[in-house]
Design a protein around this motif. Structure first.
Motif, PDB file in Angstrom:
ATOM      1  N   GLN A   1       0.900  -1.304   0.039  1.00 45.13           N
ATOM      2  CA  GLN A   1      -0.081   0.087   0.045  1.00 45.13           C
ATOM      3  C   GLN A   1       0.739   1.135   0.035  1.00 45.13           C
ATOM      4  OE1 GLN A   1      -2.659   0.201   3.371  1.00 45.13           O
ATOM      5  NE2 GLN A   1      -3.640   2.107   2.407  1.00 45.13           N
ATOM      6  N   LEU A   2       0.683   2.223  -0.978  1.00 43.65           N
ATOM      7  CA  LEU A   2       1.491   3.341  -1.242  1.00 43.65           C
ATOM      8  C   LEU A   2       0.920   4.249  -0.115  1.00 43.65           C
ATOM      9  CD1 LEU A   2       1.962   1.853  -4.092  1.00 43.65           C
ATOM     10  CD2 LEU A   2       2.261   4.128  -4.858  1.00 43.65           C
ATOM     11  N   GLN A   3       1.782   4.765   0.735  1.00 37.77           N
ATOM     12  CA  GLN A   3       1.428   6.102   1.661  1.00 37.77           C
ATOM     13  C   GLN A   3       2.502   7.088   1.265  1.00 37.77           C
ATOM     14  OE1 GLN A   3       0.920   4.080   5.550  1.00 37.77           O
ATOM     15  NE2 GLN A   3      -1.179   4.094   5.137  1.00 37.77           N
ATOM     16  N   PHE A   4       1.888   8.316   1.746  1.00 37.69           N
ATOM     17  CA  PHE A   4       2.965   9.457   1.542  1.00 37.69           C
ATOM     18  C   PHE A   4       2.558  10.365   2.841  1.00 37.69           C
ATOM     19  CE2 PHE A   4       3.909   9.062  -2.837  1.00 37.69           C
ATOM     20  CZ  PHE A   4       2.831   8.466  -3.287  1.00 37.69           C
ATOM     21  N   VAL A   5       3.466  10.882   3.694  1.00 41.09           N
ATOM     22  CA  VAL A   5       3.005  11.370   4.707  1.00 41.09           C
ATOM     23  C   VAL A   5       3.996  13.135   4.567  1.00 41.09           C
ATOM     24  CG1 VAL A   5       3.275  12.135   7.435  1.00 41.09           C
ATOM     25  CG2 VAL A   5       2.739   9.826   6.329  1.00 41.09           C
ATOM     26  N   GLU A   6       3.099  13.963   4.348  1.00 41.24           N
ATOM     27  CA  GLU A   6       4.009  15.212   4.078  1.00 41.24           C
ATOM     28  C   GLU A   6       3.932  16.022   5.386  1.00 41.24           C
ATOM     29  OE1 GLU A   6       1.424  14.558   0.400  1.00 41.24           O
ATOM     30  OE2 GLU A   6       1.020  14.154   2.509  1.00 41.24           O
ATOM     31  N   SER A   7       4.975  16.843   5.474  1.00 40.73           N
ATOM     32  CA  SER A   7       5.014  17.489   6.553  1.00 40.73           C
ATOM     33  C   SER A   7       5.932  18.945   6.130  1.00 40.73           C
ATOM     34  CB  SER A   7       5.574  16.965   7.853  1.00 40.73           C
ATOM     35  OG  SER A   7       6.986  16.402   7.593  1.00 40.73           O
ATOM     36  N   GLY A   8       6.148  19.854   7.103  1.00 39.48           N
ATOM     37  CA  GLY A   8       7.110  20.891   7.202  1.00 39.48           C
ATOM     38  C   GLY A   8       6.391  22.250   6.976  1.00 39.48           C
ATOM     39  N   GLY A   9       5.309  22.188   6.408  1.00 37.25           N
ATOM     40  CA  GLY A   9       4.489  23.346   6.200  1.00 37.25           C
ATOM     41  C   GLY A   9       4.349  24.288   7.322  1.00 37.25           C
ATOM     42  N   GLY A  10       3.938  25.728   7.071  1.00 32.36           N
ATOM     43  CA  GLY A  10       3.679  26.590   8.217  1.00 32.36           C
ATOM     44  C   GLY A  10       3.309  27.980   7.530  1.00 32.36           C
ATOM     45  N   LEU A  11       3.434  29.004   8.646  1.00 36.90           N
ATOM     46  CA  LEU A  11       3.084  30.269   8.166  1.00 36.90           C
ATOM     47  C   LEU A  11       4.689  31.096   8.007  1.00 36.90           C
ATOM     48  CD1 LEU A  11       1.515  32.808   7.688  1.00 36.90           C
ATOM     49  CD2 LEU A  11       1.354  33.193  10.238  1.00 36.90           C
ATOM     50  N   VAL A  12       4.647  31.534   7.013  1.00 37.97           N
ATOM     51  CA  VAL A  12       6.203  32.137   6.838  1.00 37.97           C
ATOM     52  C   VAL A  12       5.856  33.763   6.078  1.00 37.97           C
ATOM     53  CG1 VAL A  12       6.514  31.200   4.685  1.00 37.97           C
ATOM     54  CG2 VAL A  12       8.638  31.901   5.925  1.00 37.97           C
ATOM     55  N   GLN A  13       6.826  34.628   6.303  1.00 28.22           N
ATOM     56  CA  GLN A  13       6.813  35.741   5.779  1.00 28.22           C
ATOM     57  C   GLN A  13       7.349  35.686   4.234  1.00 28.22           C
ATOM     58  OE1 GLN A  13       8.895  38.787   8.358  1.00 28.22           O
ATOM     59  NE2 GLN A  13       6.951  38.837   9.678  1.00 28.22           N
ATOM     60  N   PRO A  14       6.944  36.695   3.497  1.00 28.06           N
ATOM     61  CA  PRO A  14       7.482  36.882   1.996  1.00 28.06           C
ATOM     62  C   PRO A  14       9.025  36.904   2.218  1.00 28.06           C
ATOM     63  CG  PRO A  14       5.458  37.967   2.113  1.00 28.06           C
ATOM     64  CD  PRO A  14       5.714  37.757   3.549  1.00 28.06           C
ATOM     65  N   GLY A  15       9.563  36.170   1.422  1.00 25.62           N
ATOM     66  CA  GLY A  15      11.126  36.099   1.328  1.00 25.62           C
ATOM     67  C   GLY A  15      11.775  34.774   2.367  1.00 25.62           C
ATOM     68  N   GLY A  16      10.817  34.434   3.196  1.00 17.66           N
ATOM     69  CA  GLY A  16      11.329  33.411   4.069  1.00 17.66           C
ATOM     70  C   GLY A  16      11.390  31.903   3.462  1.00 17.66           C
ATOM     71  N   SER A  17      11.876  31.097   4.355  1.00 14.55           N
ATOM     72  CA  SER A  17      12.131  29.668   3.758  1.00 14.55           C
ATOM     73  C   SER A  17      11.472  28.619   4.573  1.00 14.55           C
ATOM     74  CB  SER A  17      13.619  29.513   3.946  1.00 14.55           C
ATOM     75  OG  SER A  17      14.419  30.317   2.867  1.00 14.55           O
ATOM     76  N   LEU A  18      11.184  27.777   3.912  1.00 18.98           N
ATOM     77  CA  LEU A  18      10.576  26.452   4.535  1.00 18.98           C
ATOM     78  C   LEU A  18      11.295  25.201   3.854  1.00 18.98           C
ATOM     79  CD1 LEU A  18       6.842  26.912   4.779  1.00 18.98           C
ATOM     80  CD2 LEU A  18       8.501  26.737   6.872  1.00 18.98           C
ATOM     81  N   ARG A  19      11.199  23.975   4.601  1.00 13.88           N
ATOM     82  CA  ARG A  19      11.677  22.862   4.188  1.00 13.88           C
ATOM     83  C   ARG A  19      10.475  21.627   4.202  1.00 13.88           C
ATOM     84  NH1 ARG A  19      16.433  18.405   5.044  1.00 13.88           N
ATOM     85  NH2 ARG A  19      15.605  18.184   6.833  1.00 13.88           N
ATOM     86  N   LEU A  20       9.974  21.163   3.176  1.00  9.14           N
ATOM     87  CA  LEU A  20       8.882  20.236   3.275  1.00  9.14           C
ATOM     88  C   LEU A  20       9.528  18.935   2.949  1.00  9.14           C
ATOM     89  CD1 LEU A  20       6.206  21.751   0.795  1.00  9.14           C
ATOM     90  CD2 LEU A  20       6.676  22.282   3.249  1.00  9.14           C
ATOM     91  N   SER A  21       8.811  17.994   3.786  1.00 10.56           N
ATOM     92  CA  SER A  21       9.240  16.560   3.810  1.00 10.56           C
ATOM     93  C   SER A  21       8.178  15.710   3.439  1.00 10.56           C
ATOM     94  CB  SER A  21       9.757  15.841   5.137  1.00 10.56           C
ATOM     95  OG  SER A  21      10.817  16.764   5.441  1.00 10.56           O
TER      96      SER A  21
END
Length: 121
Positions: A1-21
């Protein structure tokens, strides 16, 4: 069974950075391309990035090229999306999806729970 669990999102100001997994299970990252699909409010889903099964080829949509970087760690069954210089138009729910190659991953094929990214001041 294929499963995907995404994480790492959030609220960030313009110009900021995030890393999603995206942690995958039920299949081998070494045999599947993994794409990142974005669902922005009021817009159609868009494939913004992808990495090939071998990791030697990547894809970026024009809207994120030069700002986003996709990578993966097969030993951790995880694909990452490093997002920099974020813009309000990057706001949306981000999903990952698998396919035999990047070109065959359609935006509609993403079906995990996704992770919300909000870019706002």
């Amino acid at each position: 069974q294929l499963q995907f669990v995404e994480s790492g999102g959030g609220l960030v100001q313009p110009g900021g950075s995030l890393r999603l997994s995206c942690v995958v299970s039920g299949f081998s990252l070494g045999r599947h391309a993994i794409g990142w699909v974005r669902q922005a409010p009021g817009k159609d889903r868009e494939k913004v990035s992808c990495i090939s099964s071998r990791g030697d080829s990547t894809y970026y949509s024009d809207s994120v090229k030069g700002r986003f970087t996709v990578s993966k760690d097969n030993s951790k069954n995880t694909v990452y999306l490093q997002m920099s210089n974020l813009k309000p138009e990057d706001t949306g729910v981000y999903y990952c999806a698998a396919g035999p190659s990047c070109i065959l991953i359609h935006p509609s094929s993403a079906w995990g729970q996704g992770t919300q990214v909000t870019v706002s001041s």
